[in-house]
Design a protein around this motif. Structure first.
Motif, PDB file in Angstrom:
ATOM      1  N   GLU A   3       0.831  -1.206   0.000  1.00  0.00           N
ATOM      2  CA  GLU A   3       0.000   0.000   0.000  1.00  0.00           C
ATOM      3  C   GLU A   3       0.870   1.262   0.000  1.00  0.00           C
ATOM      4  O   GLU A   3       0.537   2.264  -0.624  1.00  0.00           O
ATOM      5  CB  GLU A   3      -0.883  -0.043   1.267  1.00  0.00           C
ATOM      6  N   SER A   4       1.995   1.183   0.694  1.00  0.00           N
ATOM      7  CA  SER A   4       2.830   2.384   0.867  1.00  0.00           C
ATOM      8  C   SER A   4       3.646   2.714  -0.377  1.00  0.00           C
ATOM      9  O   SER A   4       4.341   3.722  -0.408  1.00  0.00           O
ATOM     10  CB  SER A   4       3.769   2.198   2.064  1.00  0.00           C
ATOM     11  N   ALA A   5       3.572   1.862  -1.396  1.00  0.00           N
ATOM     12  CA  ALA A   5       4.376   2.124  -2.601  1.00  0.00           C
ATOM     13  C   ALA A   5       3.750   3.178  -3.497  1.00  0.00           C
ATOM     14  O   ALA A   5       4.376   3.637  -4.455  1.00  0.00           O
ATOM     15  CB  ALA A   5       4.569   0.818  -3.378  1.00  0.00           C
ATOM     16  N   ASP A   6       2.541   3.567  -3.198  1.00  0.00           N
ATOM     17  CA  ASP A   6       1.816   4.539  -4.031  1.00  0.00           C
ATOM     18  C   ASP A   6       2.636   5.817  -4.201  1.00  0.00           C
ATOM     19  O   ASP A   6       2.994   6.464  -3.218  1.00  0.00           O
ATOM     20  CB  ASP A   6       0.471   4.859  -3.365  1.00  0.00           C
ATOM     21  N   PRO A   7       2.935   6.181  -5.450  1.00  0.00           N
ATOM     22  CA  PRO A   7       3.727   7.406  -5.693  1.00  0.00           C
ATOM     23  C   PRO A   7       3.053   8.651  -5.121  1.00  0.00           C
ATOM     24  O   PRO A   7       3.734   9.636  -4.826  1.00  0.00           O
ATOM     25  CB  PRO A   7       3.792   7.490  -7.224  1.00  0.00           C
ATOM     26  N   ASN A   8       1.742   8.607  -4.948  1.00  0.00           N
ATOM     27  CA  ASN A   8       1.048   9.743  -4.350  1.00  0.00           C
ATOM     28  C   ASN A   8       1.013   9.668  -2.832  1.00  0.00           C
ATOM     29  O   ASN A   8       0.426  10.520  -2.174  1.00  0.00           O
ATOM     30  CB  ASN A   8      -0.378   9.832  -4.881  1.00  0.00           C
ATOM     31  N   GLY A   9       1.613   8.616  -2.293  1.00  0.00           N
ATOM     32  CA  GLY A   9       1.667   8.476  -0.836  1.00  0.00           C
ATOM     33  C   GLY A   9       3.115   8.446  -0.387  1.00  0.00           C
ATOM     34  O   GLY A   9       3.925   9.300  -0.770  1.00  0.00           O
ATOM     35  N   GLU A  10       3.459   7.420   0.366  1.00  0.00           N
ATOM     36  CA  GLU A  10       4.835   7.326   0.874  1.00  0.00           C
ATOM     37  C   GLU A  10       5.852   7.031  -0.208  1.00  0.00           C
ATOM     38  O   GLU A  10       7.042   7.246  -0.044  1.00  0.00           O
ATOM     39  CB  GLU A  10       4.907   6.214   1.928  1.00  0.00           C
ATOM     40  N   ASN A  11       5.388   6.436  -1.307  1.00  0.00           N
ATOM     41  CA  ASN A  11       6.245   6.134  -2.453  1.00  0.00           C
ATOM     42  C   ASN A  11       7.421   5.234  -2.083  1.00  0.00           C
ATOM     43  O   ASN A  11       8.567   5.482  -2.475  1.00  0.00           O
ATOM     44  CB  ASN A  11       6.738   7.432  -3.101  1.00  0.00           C
ATOM     45  N   THR A  12       7.159   4.214  -1.301  1.00  0.00           N
ATOM     46  CA  THR A  12       8.197   3.231  -0.964  1.00  0.00           C
ATOM     47  C   THR A  12       8.802   2.683  -2.253  1.00  0.00           C
ATOM     48  O   THR A  12       8.072   2.398  -3.214  1.00  0.00           O
ATOM     49  CB  THR A  12       7.585   2.069  -0.147  1.00  0.00           C
ATOM     50  N   SER A  13      10.120   2.564  -2.271  1.00  0.00           N
ATOM     51  CA  SER A  13      10.792   2.174  -3.515  1.00  0.00           C
ATOM     52  C   SER A  13      10.576   0.696  -3.822  1.00  0.00           C
ATOM     53  O   SER A  13      10.270  -0.108  -2.935  1.00  0.00           O
ATOM     54  CB  SER A  13      12.293   2.447  -3.394  1.00  0.00           C
ATOM     55  N   VAL A  14      10.768   0.368  -5.102  1.00  0.00           N
ATOM     56  CA  VAL A  14      10.648  -1.030  -5.530  1.00  0.00           C
ATOM     57  C   VAL A  14      11.649  -1.901  -4.756  1.00  0.00           C
ATOM     58  O   VAL A  14      11.326  -3.004  -4.320  1.00  0.00           O
ATOM     59  CB  VAL A  14      10.882  -1.130  -7.058  1.00  0.00           C
ATOM     60  N   GLU A  15      12.865  -1.369  -4.566  1.00  0.00           N
ATOM     61  CA  GLU A  15      13.906  -2.122  -3.859  1.00  0.00           C
ATOM     62  C   GLU A  15      13.454  -2.454  -2.438  1.00  0.00           C
ATOM     63  O   GLU A  15      13.667  -3.570  -1.941  1.00  0.00           O
ATOM     64  CB  GLU A  15      15.223  -1.326  -3.797  1.00  0.00           C
ATOM     65  N   ASP A  16      12.835  -1.464  -1.775  1.00  0.00           N
ATOM     66  CA  ASP A  16      12.366  -1.710  -0.407  1.00  0.00           C
ATOM     67  C   ASP A  16      11.223  -2.732  -0.392  1.00  0.00           C
ATOM     68  O   ASP A  16      11.122  -3.537   0.540  1.00  0.00           O
ATOM     69  CB  ASP A  16      11.926  -0.396   0.250  1.00  0.00           C
TER      70      ASP A  16
END
Lengths: 313, 261
Positions: free
Chosen positions: A96-109
């Motif tokens: 959920e946190s990977a959303d670029p409009n949100g936390e934008n967690t990186s793919v690597e993470d």
């Protein structure tokens, strides 16, 4: 006049799709009768339940969920805990946190989290994205690569990104692919055609036909699933014989019945009870309409639906 | 409703290539034609070995095994006047993808092919004729009754009988076409399944006309309930018409790629 039972057993059947590896491996689908029509023929694999775990944590969840995961600080710890939930068959990790409009967690993470989860538990794993098409395609590709050999399912390949997702997860890395359509029966079939035309074996494909919380257009979901199962079984439509996996919790925990606080809606009673009720009734309806697996969030919902499946089987 | 069943007609000993291949038991030309038809969307393949009076048993068994082993037990219609050859073919036939079809019985001296189908749990194509073309639909339906009773006496399910009203050539019998369509409607209303040699209708017409005429006829016949036909599946226009009709009739769920599957 004596009653003569005429079993409605079809010559066609739903594909069997296996998820995970080792002792905890599960199989979904395989039946040649309508949902729960066990009086017609035994159902090869009972419907399965997945536990949704968001990488965004449990801060915004109801007390029962917070309490269940108390002391867990990472996604992997929550996954380990969720594996102990009575009735749980698999885990569904949602980035959920990977959303670029949100936390934008990186793919690597995200990949790092996926690997930690895979080390923490031997449950079959499903990965869900953040609903951003571009980011999801990157995450699914990277996670499918990192967890090769784990026989994971990525939810989902959509019309916009099926080429990337199905080609990477399904073809290059040998994982299972979910074909996602939003309560659109013709698109559901079309996506299966397109994904199999890419070369992905139909035995490696499941369908996410979309869902809606009860009261939010669920009747369209029911009629879509009914028509899919009718085509798969009575018309032997190979392009609709993929088992159905339905994420329920993401729908039901975002409607006002499950969100509104007791301060705002005192006459509605406990928020937690409402949320569980919405999750349980929607999941039960999905299973009755043909879902071969549902994804739920609250431990009480998982336990209730698990009991329902066992008693109806 | 079940999807329309196409029976591919192109493995037929009237074709010099196929006749030669059958005489020498040369698999290549037969496999090539089978593949073309399956790729084009044929459900069943017809295997016509001709009268095959001397070597029918051996030839039919060879052809059945050859086709089923190479094409995932593709279901077959066994087509010959040699009854022993049909029986022999059924003995080696694998039913995984569907029962064998006996092609064919009529109300005349081939009526015993119904008994053969009944004894072997096969489907039978039942021609609504005795000797030559029936004069009108009263005659057609009388033969249909005879055939149906014969089948039921021998314990057949009526749905295992495919009634053939006899498609007639337009050039010469143009005034009989609506009779054939009406017969299909009557058979369908009786709850019976139907089939027929569709390309008869365009026999003798220029090559570029035939797909058009066959497509129009199949659409009209399907509207009246036709449940299968013996066709040339390599006729793209015809197959597109059948697939489209299956969509309109809700026999098959629509998807944008429906013509490709």
């Amino acid at each position: 006049m004596p009653f003569t039972n005429k079993p409605q057993v079809f010559n066609a059947k739903i594909n069997t799709v296996e998820l995970g590896v080792g002792d905890k491996k599960i199989a979904i689908g395989g039946e040649n009768v309508l949902p729960f029509y066990t009086f017609d023929a035994p159902i090869e694999n009972l419907p399965k339940i997945g536990v949704e775990i968001s990488d965004a944590g449990v801060e915004n969840e109801v007390e029962g969920i917070k309490a269940f995961y108390e002391g867990c600080n990472t996604v992997a710890e929550r996954a380990k805990k969720a594996a102990t939930m009575p009735g749980a068959d698999f885990l569904a990790i949602r980035f959920e946190s990977a959303d670029p409009n949100g936390e934008n967690t990186s793919v690597e993470d995200c990949v790092k989290v996926a690997k930690e989860v895979a080390e923490a538990t031997d449950m079959p794993l499903v990965f869900m994205g953040c609903k951003n098409v571009e980011k999801d395609a990157q995450i699914f590709t990277a996670v499918a690569d990192a967890l090769q050999g784990k026989n994971i399912l990525v939810l989902s390949a959509r019309e916009e990104d099926y080429k990337t997702v199905a080609a990477s997860a399904g073809l290059a890395y040998g994982q299972k692919v979910g074909a996602e359509s939003a309560v659109d029966i013709n698109l559901a079939k079309q996506l299966n055609v397109l994904i199999t035309q890419l070369g992905v074996a139909s035995a490696n494909v499941v369908m996410n036909l979309g869902s809606a919380a009860a009261g939010y257009g669920y009747e369209y979901v029911a009629s879509t699933m009914d028509r899919v199962k009718a085509a798969a079984l009575s018309q032997n439509d190979a392009m609709l014989q993929m088992p159905v996996v339905t994420p329920v919790s993401t729908e039901t925990w975002s409607v006002k019945e499950s969100m509104a606080s007791e301060e705002d809606m005192p006459e509605w009673g406990s928020r937690e009870t409402r949320g569980v009720d919405m999750e349980v009734v929607t999941a039960a309806a999905c299973l009755a309409s043909g879902s071969n697996a549902v994804i739920l969030r609250h431990p009480q919902s998982v336990e209730t639906i698990s009991k329902l499946i066992k008693e109806l089987a | 409703m079940a999807k329309f069943i196409t029976i591919g007609e192109r493995i037929h000993c009237i074709s010099p290539v196929i006749r030669e291949a059958m005489n020498t038991q040369n698999p290549e030309p037969i496999l090539k034609r089978a593949k073309e038809q399956i790729d084009a969307g044929a459900t069943y393949l017809d295997v016509n070995i001709g009268p095959a009076e001397s070597n029918g048993v051996e030839l039919m068994q060879w052809a059945v095994k050859l086709l089923q082993e190479n094409f995932d037990n593709v279901p077959l219609a066994l087509d010959t006047a040699n009854r022993k050859a049909i029986e022999a073919g059924i003995q080696v036939y694998n039913r995984a993808k569907g029962k064998p079809i006996v092609n064919s019985a009529d109300a005349g001296d081939r009526i015993e092919n119904i008994d053969l189908a009944a004894a072997n749990d096969a489907i039978v194509i039942a021609l609504c004729s005795k000797a030559g073309v029936p004069a009108d639909n009263d005659e057609r339906m009388a033969y249909c009754q005879e055939l149906l009773e014969r089948g039921m006496e021998h314990g057949m399910e009526p749905t295992d009988m495919l009634f053939d009203p006899l498609f007639l050539v337009i050039k010469g019998m143009q005034d009989k076409q609506m009779d054939v369509l009406e017969a299909i409607k009557m058979l369908t209303d009786m709850g019976l399944r139907t089939t027929g040699g569709l390309s008869n209708v365009s026999n003798g017409m220029p090559k570029h006309i035939r797909p058009i005429m066959d497509s129009a006829m199949v659409a009209m016949a399907m509207m009246n309930g036709l449940s299968s036909a013996i066709v040339n599946p390599c006729d793209l226009r015809l197959m597109e018409t059948i697939k489209s009709f299956d969509i309109i009739k809700d026999n098959d769920l629509y998807a944008d790629s429906y013509l490709e599957i």
